[in-house]
Design an enzyme around this catalytic site. Structure first.
Site, PDB file in Angstrom:
ATOM      1  N   ASP A  18      -1.994   4.943  -5.787  1.00 15.76           N
ATOM      2  CA  ASP A  18      -2.311   4.203  -4.566  1.00 15.76           C
ATOM      3  C   ASP A  18      -2.434   2.713  -4.863  1.00 15.76           C
ATOM      4  O   ASP A  18      -3.468   2.239  -5.325  1.00 15.76           O
ATOM      5  CB  ASP A  18      -3.612   4.732  -3.957  1.00 15.76           C
ATOM      6  CG  ASP A  18      -3.995   3.984  -2.691  1.00 15.76           C
ATOM      7  OD1 ASP A  18      -3.088   3.477  -2.001  1.00 15.76           O
ATOM      8  OD2 ASP A  18      -5.204   3.908  -2.387  1.00 15.76           O
ATOM      9  N   ASP A  48       0.817  -1.208   0.000  1.00 14.46           N
ATOM     10  CA  ASP A  48       0.000   0.000   0.000  1.00 14.46           C
ATOM     11  C   ASP A  48       0.855   1.265   0.000  1.00 14.46           C
ATOM     12  O   ASP A  48       1.430   1.641   1.022  1.00 14.46           O
ATOM     13  CB  ASP A  48      -0.919  -0.013   1.226  1.00 14.46           C
ATOM     14  CG  ASP A  48      -1.932   1.119   1.210  1.00 14.46           C
ATOM     15  OD1 ASP A  48      -2.006   1.827   0.193  1.00 14.46           O
ATOM     16  OD2 ASP A  48      -2.643   1.284   2.211  1.00 14.46           O
TER      17      ASP A  48
END
Length: 561
Positions: free
Chosen positions: A414, A209
């Site tokens: 992201d 992430d």
């Protein structure tokens, strides 16, 4: 001993025959700095410096003097000068397009960087990426969006949920630390890798992430709410708990929330998909294997998460936590860089292959030095990878409406988001453009795979059956050189998904559903088939197309080495 031979007789009067000699000097680089390369110098000299040069044969029937003057005038003629300038200009343009302007500048400091790496013994780490296993079910209406929204030090949810870490035990086996990436976009979303923590080390699977600061692992402190993960919960001892005075705790919480009387560093993270994680900071050994074969043991600070809520509890693809890769000081790349182990550069490459994974790297050994498109990371209130797109197009049709010059669209890269989210205006314009250009596709509201699925008027089994009816979506990030823009292209195969019902589902979602109605969030569905590099040292993000099957170190110039 025989007397030396007599010298040769002098040349007859009126004759001059000077002897010319050629010399070639090859300079080798120092043994400890082979990157400096070698140099070759060639010249001639005469054994009679005072003698005039040998006469030249007349050319084309002209006298020697006239021929010399004619050649001199030709060498300095305007046409010849113009031709030389044209050739030099063409070479300069070709070199620019090969290296790109911003990449070429990086070569100027390459030797200094290599020397710095040698002095500090920095190295790189290669981590495979894994796709999450399919669980035989339709995807949730909205995939995971592990984009950290805020951090709270006082428990945020309920003060009663906060707990003081008690007795725990350490456990583990396995002494390997080479980290791959696995996962898929459909039907589960997100990719994960494996890290090894503790002494002796034990593995944990973590979602990769770039939208999260903190790495956290589900923790038996004891645990209040934890999902069933693939490995036993991490069990800290009291001496592993980070105190509030620690600099990383203060960076995570903010100075205004410092608690001098507290015994532990509490945190709570809320994500854009309304899930959250609560816990305390812990410090333990992380074990890594460098690409040169060396082993590295890092004193690593991470979250010991004992209370998860939302999608973190319902995720069908089992992982043990999240790997934080933002630019924050507490993220994994920043901690490695602060110890002088790597340069603060990392990247990932997710293959398009069904069920395939890819790889991730920490350090700059696998970051290409040419062939990349780069754009600057913009400063913001958070540590996310913000950039600015000047324009958004579907094919040749402009989707973003700029009210005034310089009004750009914020973009966040992201890897913790399964899908790509668009601002409401761009999303609505895109849907209208698709409906106009592809009238043979009718929306099927009964298919809940994704918010928008179309039924074609012909059988559909593979993306190849339909991708020619759709156009690429392109994000333009300003000018690369004069008129060429820096473009991030999302091909139809990067936003279309074939559902179990044989429908074409749209992997680009409306950002208003996650309260990001004015920002583009580029998620996993659009990051496949690209090598993406996050350079926190130069504050830039780069990408290039790749099959993501075999990482390669890239050194030197492509034309000469």
């Amino acid at each position: 001993m025989a007397p030396p031979p007599p010298p040769p007789p002098p040349p007859p009067a009126g004759e001059h025959q000077p002897q010319l000699h050629g010399v070639v000097i090859i300079s080798l680089p120092p043994p400890d700095q082979p990157s400096k390369g070698k140099t070759i110098t060639a010249f001639t000299y005469s054994d009679d410096p005072g003698a005039p040069p040998p006469p030249q044969e007349p050319a084309m029937g002209y006298p020697v003097g006239a021929g010399g003057r004619r050649r001199s005038r030709r060498a300095l003629s305007p046409r010849r000068v113009a031709a030389m300038l044209l050739v030099l200009g063409a070479l300069a343009v070709a070199a620019y397009y090969c290296f790109y302007s911003d990449v070429a500048v990086q070569f100027l400091g390459m030797e200094q960087e290599e020397a710095h790496k040698e002095r500090n013994e920095t190295r790189s780490f290669l981590l495979p990426l894994y796709p999450k296993a399919r669980q035989g079910r339709a995807l949730r209406e909205f995939g995971d969006v592990k984009l950290a929204a805020k951090r709270v030090d006082d428990g945020g949810r309920k003060a009663a949920n906060k707990m003081e870490v008690g007795k725990a035990v350490t456990a583990g086996s396995n002494n390997k630390a080479l980290l791959p990436i696995k996962g898929n976009v459909f039907p589960d979303g997100q990719y994960y890798t494996s890290i090894f923590v503790g002494n002796p080390p034990r593995p944990y699977f973590l979602d990769v992430d770039t939208g999260s600061d903190l790495t956290w692992i589900q923790c038996d402190a004891p645990c209040t709410n934890c999902a069933k993960g693939p490995h036993p919960l991490y069990k800290p001892t009291k001496e592993k708990i980070v105190p509030p005075r620690d600099s990383l705790c203060q960076e995570l919480q903010g100075e205004q929330n410092y608690c001098e009387t507290c015994k532990q560093c509490d945190y709570e993270i809320e994500y854009a998909d309304q899930s959250s994680s609560m816990g305390v900071l812990a410090r333990d050994d992380m074990h890594l294997i460098a690409t040169n074969g060396g082993r590295e043991k890092l004193d690593f600070v991470f979250g010991c998460a004992y209370d998860q809520q939302g999608q973190l509890l319902s995720s069908p693809a089992k992982t043990d936590g999240i790997l934080g890769l933002s630019s924050a000081a507490i993220s994994l790349p920043s901690q490695l860089a602060s110890h002088g182990i790597i340069s603060n550069i990392f990247g990932h490459c997710i293959t398009r292959e069904q069920g395939g994974g890819g790889y991730m790297f920490l350090g700059d050994d696998y970051a290409p030095r040419w062939g990349m498109t780069w754009t600057s990371i913009r400063s913001g209130p958070d540590n996310l990878y913000h950039t600015e797109a000047n324009n958004v197009k579907y094919g040749d049709q402009q989707l973003s409406v700029r009210e005034k010059a310089g009004n750009s669209v914020q973009v966040i890269f992201d890897s913790g988001s399964s899908y790509t989210y668009l601002p409401n205006e761009i999303y609505e314009n895109l849907i209208a453009a698709i409906k106009y250009a592809s009238p043979g596709f009718v929306q099927d509201n009964s298919d809940r795979t994704l918010p928008l699925c179309w039924k074609a008027d012909f059988p559909v089994r593979y993306l190849e059956d339909v991708k020619q009816f759709f156009k690429p979506l392109s994000l333009h990030f300003g000018k690369k050189w004069l008129f060429m823009s820096k473009t991030f292209t999302i091909s139809p195969e990067d936003f279309l998904i074939i559902s179990d019902k044989g429908n074409v589902c749209f992997g680009l979602l409306n950002g208003t559903e996650i309260n990001h109605g004015s920002t583009i969030i580029v998620g996993d569905v659009s990051l496949r088939g690209k090598l993406v590099v996050y350079d926190n040292q130069r504050r830039q993000i780069g990408w290039t197309n790749s099959d993501c099957t075999k990482p390669q170190t890239q050194k030197g110039f492509p034309f000469f080495l």
